[in-house]
Design a protein around this motif. Structure first.
Motif, PDB file in Angstrom:
ATOM      1  N   VAL A  63       0.726  -1.156   0.122  1.00 43.53           N
ATOM      2  CA  VAL A  63      -0.119  -0.045   0.041  1.00 43.53           C
ATOM      3  C   VAL A  63       0.714   1.440   0.020  1.00 43.53           C
ATOM      4  O   VAL A  63       0.786   2.034  -0.785  1.00 43.53           O
ATOM      5  N   ARG A  64       1.903   1.194   0.897  1.00 46.89           N
ATOM      6  CA  ARG A  64       2.891   2.452   0.779  1.00 46.89           C
ATOM      7  C   ARG A  64       3.513   2.492  -0.516  1.00 46.89           C
ATOM      8  O   ARG A  64       3.834   3.729  -0.954  1.00 46.89           O
ATOM      9  N   THR A  65       3.558   1.399  -1.023  1.00 44.77           N
ATOM     10  CA  THR A  65       4.346   1.752  -2.526  1.00 44.77           C
ATOM     11  C   THR A  65       3.363   2.363  -3.453  1.00 44.77           C
ATOM     12  O   THR A  65       3.967   3.301  -4.159  1.00 44.77           O
ATOM     13  N   ALA A  66       2.373   1.981  -3.297  1.00 45.80           N
ATOM     14  CA  ALA A  66       1.242   2.534  -4.334  1.00 45.80           C
ATOM     15  C   ALA A  66       1.189   4.111  -3.858  1.00 45.80           C
ATOM     16  O   ALA A  66       0.949   4.997  -4.743  1.00 45.80           O
ATOM     17  N   ALA A  67       1.326   4.375  -2.682  1.00 45.66           N
ATOM     18  CA  ALA A  67       1.073   5.722  -2.258  1.00 45.66           C
ATOM     19  C   ALA A  67       2.259   6.494  -2.592  1.00 45.66           C
ATOM     20  O   ALA A  67       2.175   7.623  -3.080  1.00 45.66           O
TER      21      ALA A  67
ATOM     22  N   CYS B  22      -8.596  -0.681   0.009  1.00 41.61           N
ATOM     23  CA  CYS B  22      -7.054  -0.606  -0.568  1.00 41.61           C
ATOM     24  C   CYS B  22      -7.079   1.051  -0.955  1.00 41.61           C
ATOM     25  O   CYS B  22      -5.750   1.411  -0.628  1.00 41.61           O
ATOM     26  N   SER B  23      -7.857   1.438  -1.622  1.00 41.16           N
ATOM     27  CA  SER B  23      -7.782   2.635  -2.394  1.00 41.16           C
ATOM     28  C   SER B  23      -7.766   3.776  -1.365  1.00 41.16           C
ATOM     29  O   SER B  23      -6.936   4.830  -1.143  1.00 41.16           O
ATOM     30  N   LYS B  24      -8.626   3.655  -0.150  1.00 41.51           N
ATOM     31  CA  LYS B  24      -9.075   4.327   0.857  1.00 41.51           C
ATOM     32  C   LYS B  24      -7.319   4.434   1.907  1.00 41.51           C
ATOM     33  O   LYS B  24      -6.750   5.507   2.015  1.00 41.51           O
TER      34      LYS B  24
ATOM     35  N   TYR C  71      -4.598   6.305  -0.303  1.00 44.01           N
ATOM     36  CA  TYR C  71      -5.131   7.817  -0.264  1.00 44.01           C
ATOM     37  C   TYR C  71      -4.474   8.280   0.851  1.00 44.01           C
ATOM     38  O   TYR C  71      -3.714   9.395   1.038  1.00 44.01           O
ATOM     39  N   GLU C  72      -4.683   7.797   2.196  1.00 39.38           N
ATOM     40  CA  GLU C  72      -4.272   8.309   3.474  1.00 39.38           C
ATOM     41  C   GLU C  72      -2.980   8.138   3.646  1.00 39.38           C
ATOM     42  O   GLU C  72      -2.144   9.130   4.172  1.00 39.38           O
ATOM     43  N   SER C  73      -2.216   7.141   3.019  1.00 42.91           N
ATOM     44  CA  SER C  73      -0.906   7.214   3.200  1.00 42.91           C
ATOM     45  C   SER C  73      -0.015   8.183   2.204  1.00 42.91           C
ATOM     46  O   SER C  73       0.916   8.980   2.675  1.00 42.91           O
ATOM     47  N   TRP C  74      -0.594   8.447   0.986  1.00 40.90           N
ATOM     48  CA  TRP C  74      -0.223   9.463   0.144  1.00 40.90           C
ATOM     49  C   TRP C  74      -0.246  10.695   0.748  1.00 40.90           C
ATOM     50  O   TRP C  74       0.520  11.628   0.825  1.00 40.90           O
ATOM     51  N   ARG C  75      -1.472  11.163   1.415  1.00 40.41           N
ATOM     52  CA  ARG C  75      -1.778  12.501   2.097  1.00 40.41           C
ATOM     53  C   ARG C  75      -0.478  12.602   3.134  1.00 40.41           C
ATOM     54  O   ARG C  75       0.001  13.755   3.293  1.00 40.41           O
ATOM     55  N   GLU C  76      -0.274  11.617   3.976  1.00 38.68           N
ATOM     56  CA  GLU C  76       0.907  11.698   5.072  1.00 38.68           C
ATOM     57  C   GLU C  76       2.015  12.037   4.313  1.00 38.68           C
ATOM     58  O   GLU C  76       2.826  12.916   4.615  1.00 38.68           O
ATOM     59  N   GLN C  77       2.532  11.508   3.136  1.00 40.52           N
ATOM     60  CA  GLN C  77       3.676  11.964   2.342  1.00 40.52           C
ATOM     61  C   GLN C  77       3.637  13.360   1.862  1.00 40.52           C
ATOM     62  O   GLN C  77       4.626  13.950   1.949  1.00 40.52           O
ATOM     63  N   VAL C  78       2.469  13.783   1.482  1.00 32.94           N
ATOM     64  CA  VAL C  78       2.214  14.916   1.115  1.00 32.94           C
ATOM     65  C   VAL C  78       2.450  15.961   2.333  1.00 32.94           C
ATOM     66  O   VAL C  78       3.196  17.156   2.160  1.00 32.94           O
TER      67      VAL C  78
END
Length: 613
Positions: free
Chosen positions: A173-177, A199-201, A204-211
């Motif tokens: 999941v983190r890889t996709a994010a 998984c999409s949710k 998305y949450e992991s990506w927001r953290e990275q942003v």
């Protein structure tokens, strides 16, 4: 040919930037081990690596010899060894064996492990356990995204589907994010992000953290909207036979990393030939999204046009001939070579499909999608199993029957399962368990009221008639989610009117006008409604985890607003890509498809096989 694009279609961003970034980072990592070195590459990384940095590029950076990781003692005599691998424990254990064998033989070397797309703690723990943590250096090659074409990007992670959806392992999941974050930093900021699926949710949450952790730079956005979708939202689409040209080529010849290997039956020689399939191939680009029934007509027209272009040279003076040879001839010869290849490939597809009684198969699939003549469909599937036509094909039809009918009646389930195991081996019991876990092949659980009704019917009529009535009651008792979704979203067009495949009127053309892919229909509806409003019933039936988030400047009327990035988590088929291209042309959007891997019915089911006891 079939559908003309709207003239105001926006321009796609330049995805080749992703390749350049990946290549530069790999070169940087290789140069951190100065001097000559041997490179061991994991087999499933060879094709993606070839698209990023070919052998001559690696040789320029002091890579002496290339080897494939084969999990046996190595023959390299180099003092420096570099391993380019996926973060898999089995491969790391093999590297530990190599290092320990060198230690035992008092051989001193330098070792570097490059994990891609990232390293996991479990891999480092293995190095520590085996006592080699201090002997190797480890690094990450953040090679998340491989552009396969101007509008397709793949993470090349086929294991994502099984790991995430079957094993419940969320490490990817983190890889996709991170992949989404890379796209956001290059082509964002995104105005709106929609998604559906658990998984999409999480992605998305992991990506927001990275942003939030990274620095924000004001940029001119090139991609406006993003849509994340889980593969398990729609299993029906990948289980259907593909009938667009690119999908058929993938089903029959297996497109790997944007490249296909045509065997002697296509090349008309004793050699196989690898061909890159993308928009650079002018012939392929015009037929890739076409229904197969239109392909021969187009290719014969193309052949006539080519002949006309060749005939122009007759009656030319010397100056005109010089211009023709220097400017046109090379292009015509190239086009001629590609045209004859695609004609041979189409003939080969035709031969195979007529041998397999393809029309009968499609008819059965269409009946399953429409919910008609289910008994006849079951008889067809039984015959398919008993004749042992194909292990995967039989399984595909069983799953399609189960998913469209929301499970099989207990007596059908037991009978079909027994026949399958007798035909293909009892070691498939674990496969059935995996399919049940994913909801792909399940037994209907009859309700209490139904059982009472059945017993009354049983007393009144003889067994055979009771069986038929039981079937009728069961289908009434448990309404299929697919049927309900199909009615709600009009996925199965009315069959009373003729569907002209040469001039498609909707996305159903990718399945001969029989079915609009659920995944693409959801995307169309959400973009049309600017969110999930009015789709509450649909999301309830899908068991959704849906979300819609507004980001940077949603009111902006820029070109970027009409570029939609669709990320499929768990794989995407070429048919879905063709449907989205069609939708884009109709509505004035351009879609960029990002997928964890390209999939089809065979790959999807092979990932769930467990018959190697």
């Amino acid at each position: 040919m079939a559908h003309s694009a709207r003239r105001d279609s926006p321009e796609l961003p330049d995805l080749s930037l992703l390749k350049r970034l990946a290549r530069d980072q790999l070169i940087y990592l290789l140069e951190q081990l100065p001097g000559k070195k041997d490179l061991f590459i994991e087999s499933d990384l060879m094709s993606p690596l070839d698209r990023i940095a070919n052998v001559s590029t690696l040789k320029q950076h002091e890579v002496d010899k290339l080897y494939k990781v084969e999990h046996k003692p190595i023959v390299s005599i180099s003092d420096q060894i570099c391993f380019l691998i996926r973060p898999r424990i089995q491969t790391v254990k093999w590297i530990c064996d190599v290092v320990n064998a060198d230690k035992a033989a008092a051989k001193f070397r330098r070792y570097k492990i490059i994990f891609t797309p990232q390293k996991f703690y479990a891999c480092e723990a293995v190095l520590e356990e085996q006592g080699v943590f201090g002997d190797v250096t480890t690094d990450e090659w953040a090679f998340y995204l491989l552009p396969l074409d101007e509008d397709i990007i793949s993470l090349e992670l086929p294991e994502f589907f099984r790991d995430n959806f079957l094993a419940g392992d969320q490490r990817w999941v983190r890889t996709a994010a991170s992949a989404l974050h890379l796209l956001h930093s290059l082509f964002g900021p995104f105005s709106k992000v929609y998604g559906i699926g658990r998984c999409s949710k999480m992605t998305y949450e992991s990506w927001r953290e990275q942003v939030e952790q990274g620095e924000q730079k004001a940029r001119h956005a090139e991609i406006g909207n993003v849509f994340l979708i889980d593969r398990d939202v729609d299993f029906v689409t990948p289980l259907c036979s593909q009938v667009v040209y690119e999908g058929l080529v993938d089903d029959i010849f297996r497109i790997k990393c944007g490249c296909v290997e045509f065997g002697p039956e296509v090349t008309s020689s004793d050699k196989s030939l690898k061909v890159m399939l993308n928009s650079q191939d002018k012939v392929f680009n015009e037929i890739r999204n076409e229904h197969f029934s239109n392909v021969f007509g187009f290719l014969s027209q193309k052949a006539r046009n080519l002949q006309t272009a060749y005939d122009k040279r007759r009656g030319m003076d010397i100056q005109q001939m010089k211009t023709f040879v220097s400017e046109e001839l090379k292009g015509l010869k190239q086009e001629h070579r590609l045209l004859s290849l695609h004609i041979s490939a189409s003939e080969s597809i035709m031969k195979r499909k007529t041998k397999q009684d393809f029309q009968e198969l499609l008819k059965t699939e269409h009946c399953l999608l429409e919910g008609f003549e289910i008994r006849e469909c079951i008889s067809f599937i039984e015959e398919h199993i008993n004749r042992q036509v194909s292990m995967i094909e039989s399984l595909r039809l069983l799953c399609l029957l189960s998913v469209t009918e929301n499970g099989l009646l207990p007596k059908d389930f037991k009978s079909l399962k027994a026949q399958y195991l007798q035909s293909y081996g009892a070691d498939h019991l674990l496969t059935f368990s995996n399919l049940r876990q994913l909801g792909l092949l399940v037994e209907q659980q009859p309700g209490e009221t139904l059982t009472v009704m059945e017993s009354k019917v049983g007393k009144l009529v003889n067994d055979r008639a009771a069986g038929k009535l039981t079937d009728a009651f069961s289908s009434l008792a448990k309404k299929s989610h697919f049927r309900a979704l199909s009615r709600k979203l009009n996925l199965v067009p009315k069959s009373d009117e003729e569907y002209d495949l040469r001039v498609p009127r909707d996305m159903a053309y990718i399945f001969s006008g029989a079915y609009v892919p659920l995944s693409c229909k959801i995307i169309e509806q959400v973009l049309e409604r600017d969110g999930w409003t009015g789709l509450e019933e649909v999301t309830r039936l899908i068991n959704g985890h849906e979300f819609a988030v507004t980001g940077a400047d949603p009111k902006s009327k820029s070109e970027a607003q009409r570029i939609v990035l669709v990320m499929f988590l768990g794989g995407c088929t070429f048919s879905e890509i063709s449907a989205l291209r069609f939708l884009g042309k109709e509505k004035g959007y351009k879609f960029i498809v990002v997928t964890t891997a390209i999939t089809n019915s065979s790959r999807l089911l092979e990932a769930l096989l467990d018959n190697n006891i």
